[in-house]
Design an enzyme around this catalytic site. Structure first.
Site, PDB file in Angstrom:
ATOM      1  N   GLY A  21       0.815  -1.210   0.000  1.00 15.30           N
ATOM      2  CA  GLY A  21       0.000   0.000   0.000  1.00 15.30           C
ATOM      3  C   GLY A  21       0.843   1.252   0.000  1.00 15.30           C
ATOM      4  O   GLY A  21       0.487   2.255   0.635  1.00 15.30           O
ATOM      5  N   ALA A  22       1.949   1.243  -0.748  1.00  8.65           N
ATOM      6  CA  ALA A  22       2.901   2.366  -0.725  1.00  8.65           C
ATOM      7  C   ALA A  22       2.497   3.504  -1.639  1.00  8.65           C
ATOM      8  O   ALA A  22       3.225   4.488  -1.746  1.00  8.65           O
ATOM      9  CB  ALA A  22       4.293   1.860  -1.119  1.00  8.65           C
ATOM     10  N   ASN A  23       1.352   3.401  -2.275  1.00 12.48           N
ATOM     11  CA  ASN A  23       0.972   4.439  -3.230  1.00 12.48           C
ATOM     12  C   ASN A  23       0.407   5.693  -2.568  1.00 12.48           C
ATOM     13  O   ASN A  23       0.361   6.759  -3.195  1.00 12.48           O
ATOM     14  CB  ASN A  23      -0.052   3.899  -4.231  1.00 12.48           C
ATOM     15  CG  ASN A  23      -1.295   3.358  -3.570  1.00 12.48           C
ATOM     16  OD1 ASN A  23      -1.260   2.263  -3.018  1.00 12.48           O
ATOM     17  ND2 ASN A  23      -2.393   4.107  -3.598  1.00 12.48           N
ATOM     18  N   GLY A  25      -0.837   7.775   1.517  1.00  8.57           N
ATOM     19  CA  GLY A  25      -0.978   7.796   2.968  1.00  8.57           C
ATOM     20  C   GLY A  25       0.229   7.319   3.739  1.00  8.57           C
ATOM     21  O   GLY A  25       1.375   7.651   3.436  1.00  8.57           O
ATOM     22  N   ILE A  26      -0.040   6.511   4.769  1.00 10.01           N
ATOM     23  CA  ILE A  26       1.004   6.000   5.652  1.00 10.01           C
ATOM     24  C   ILE A  26       2.045   5.209   4.871  1.00 10.01           C
ATOM     25  O   ILE A  26       3.259   5.344   5.087  1.00 10.01           O
ATOM     26  CB  ILE A  26       0.387   5.102   6.747  1.00 10.01           C
ATOM     27  CG1 ILE A  26      -0.713   5.850   7.520  1.00 10.01           C
ATOM     28  CG2 ILE A  26       1.472   4.602   7.684  1.00 10.01           C
ATOM     29  CD1 ILE A  26      -0.254   7.122   8.177  1.00 10.01           C
ATOM     30  N   GLY A  27       1.593   4.374   3.952  1.00 11.41           N
ATOM     31  CA  GLY A  27       2.508   3.545   3.181  1.00 11.41           C
ATOM     32  C   GLY A  27       3.448   4.366   2.324  1.00 11.41           C
ATOM     33  O   GLY A  27       4.643   4.061   2.220  1.00 11.41           O
ATOM     34  N   SER A 148      -4.533  -0.793  14.336  1.00 11.26           N
ATOM     35  CA  SER A 148      -5.302   0.430  14.549  1.00 11.26           C
ATOM     36  C   SER A 148      -5.828   0.454  15.977  1.00 11.26           C
ATOM     37  O   SER A 148      -5.937  -0.594  16.629  1.00 11.26           O
ATOM     38  CB  SER A 148      -6.490   0.476  13.570  1.00 11.26           C
ATOM     39  OG  SER A 148      -7.477   1.403  13.983  1.00 11.26           O
ATOM     40  N   TYR A 173     -14.106  -4.245  10.690  1.00 16.53           N
ATOM     41  CA  TYR A 173     -12.823  -3.529  10.704  1.00 16.53           C
ATOM     42  C   TYR A 173     -12.072  -3.786  12.009  1.00 16.53           C
ATOM     43  O   TYR A 173     -10.873  -4.078  12.003  1.00 16.53           O
ATOM     44  CB  TYR A 173     -13.056  -2.022  10.525  1.00 16.53           C
ATOM     45  CG  TYR A 173     -11.765  -1.223  10.491  1.00 16.53           C
ATOM     46  CD1 TYR A 173     -10.853  -1.397   9.455  1.00 16.53           C
ATOM     47  CD2 TYR A 173     -11.469  -0.290  11.489  1.00 16.53           C
ATOM     48  CE1 TYR A 173      -9.672  -0.664   9.413  1.00 16.53           C
ATOM     49  CE2 TYR A 173     -10.298   0.441  11.450  1.00 16.53           C
ATOM     50  CZ  TYR A 173      -9.399   0.250  10.417  1.00 16.53           C
ATOM     51  OH  TYR A 173      -8.227   0.973  10.379  1.00 16.53           O
TER      52      TYR A 173
END
Length: 304
Positions: A21-23, A25-27, A148, A173
């Site tokens: 998920g590096a595209n 936000g946090i990633g 989370s 979630y």
């Protein structure tokens, strides 16, 4: 006391990292800072277009960065297997299990799993298991799994893990984020030659909060989430600090969780308290056995 910042990341030349998920936000910020300090970073992204945008942004911010863009859809075990096969057995020093979805209307993955449990937990469980030879090939590998604060309210519904009989988007979630936390702890116990930890960003402004309302067609809630991000949340770059600390700080403890200093909401990263029910005896083993059964991924025992 200012606390730990990205400037405290040590030199990482010669080390390899994968960030899911590096595209955005946090990633994105996790990958950016690792690359800035010299790590060879694989940006593992579901969207090729968004992944390329992130790749270009990091290359612009860190000229000469050693970057690779890899296709990875955690909601499809075939994609997870293909990604791990492409990576191969080259030593892997840092794996950041960051990608995730939040509070979606009920959807299923390509393999029929409830989307939040399937993506946030099962996809990362499979990925880590498939990359275990590469992790074992590094001198002191770290696996960071992003959880989370929702793990505090999370409970496992082992009789209905996929939410087929009753579904709550926030309940699902919480269950998925509890699974992330329990997995990080159990992995550290089962594979002692690497260090497995959890991290959480507190309340950080990313597109994660707006994705669920957008998918549900709830424009009012989507806008409200956007306003909350702008007014209340800390920046995504700050939210990435616990993940970065967990990945590189020398005093990190296996099985622990790292999050923001101020009420686990915002601020510099520290070791944080986790929900007592996450450490319930036998819980990690039960989740592990179910995860192996569902994914078909069996972790090879630690070599004698």
């Amino acid at each position: 006391m200012s606390g730990w910042t990205a400037s405290d990341i040590p030199d990482l030349h010669g080390r390899r990292a994968i960030v899911t998920g590096a595209n955005s936000g946090i990633g994105y910020h996790t990958a950016l800072q690792l690359a800035r300090r010299g790590a060879a970073v694989v940006l593992a992204c579901r969207s090729a277009e968004r992944g390329q945008t992130a790749f270009d942004r990091i290359r612009a911010a860190a000229p000469g960065a050693d970057l690779t863009l890899g296709a990875l859809d955690l909601a499809d075990l075939a994609s997870v297997r293909a990604f791990a096969s492409r990576y191969g057995d080259a030593p892997l020093d840092i794996l950041v299990n960051n990608a995730g979805v939040m509070a979606l209307p009920r959807r299923t993955t390509a393999d029929g799993f409830e989307m939040q449990f399937g993506t946030n937990h099962l996809g990362h469980f499979a990925l880590t298991g498939l990359l275990l030879p590469a992790l074992r090939g590094a001198a002191s590998a770290r696996v960071v799994t992003v959880t989370s604060g929702a793990a505090w309210s999370g409970r496992f519904r082992f009789d209905d893990l996929q939410g087929e009989r009753r579904y709550s988007k926030w309940g699902a979630y919480g269950q998925a984020k509890l699974a992330n936390l329990v997995f990080a702890r159990e992995l550290d116990r089962r594979v002692p030659e690497l260090t497995s930890v959890a991290a959480h960003p507190g309340y950080a402004a990313t597109n994660l909060q707006e994705a669920g309302p957008k998918m549900a067609g709830n424009a009012v809630m989507q806008k409200a989430m956007g306003v909350a991000n702008a007014v209340v949340a800390q920046p995504a770059a700050a939210g990435a600090l616990p993940s970065l600390y967990a990945a590189v700080a020398p005093d990190v403890e296996g099985g622990a969780c790292y999050g923001p200093r101020l009420l686990q909401f915002r601020g510099s990263p520290i070791k944080v308290v986790t929900p007592p029910h996450a450490a319930k005896p036998g819980l990690g083993d039960r989740l592990w056995q179910i995860s192996e059964s569902l994914t078909g991924i069996t972790y090879t025992p630690t070599p004698a």
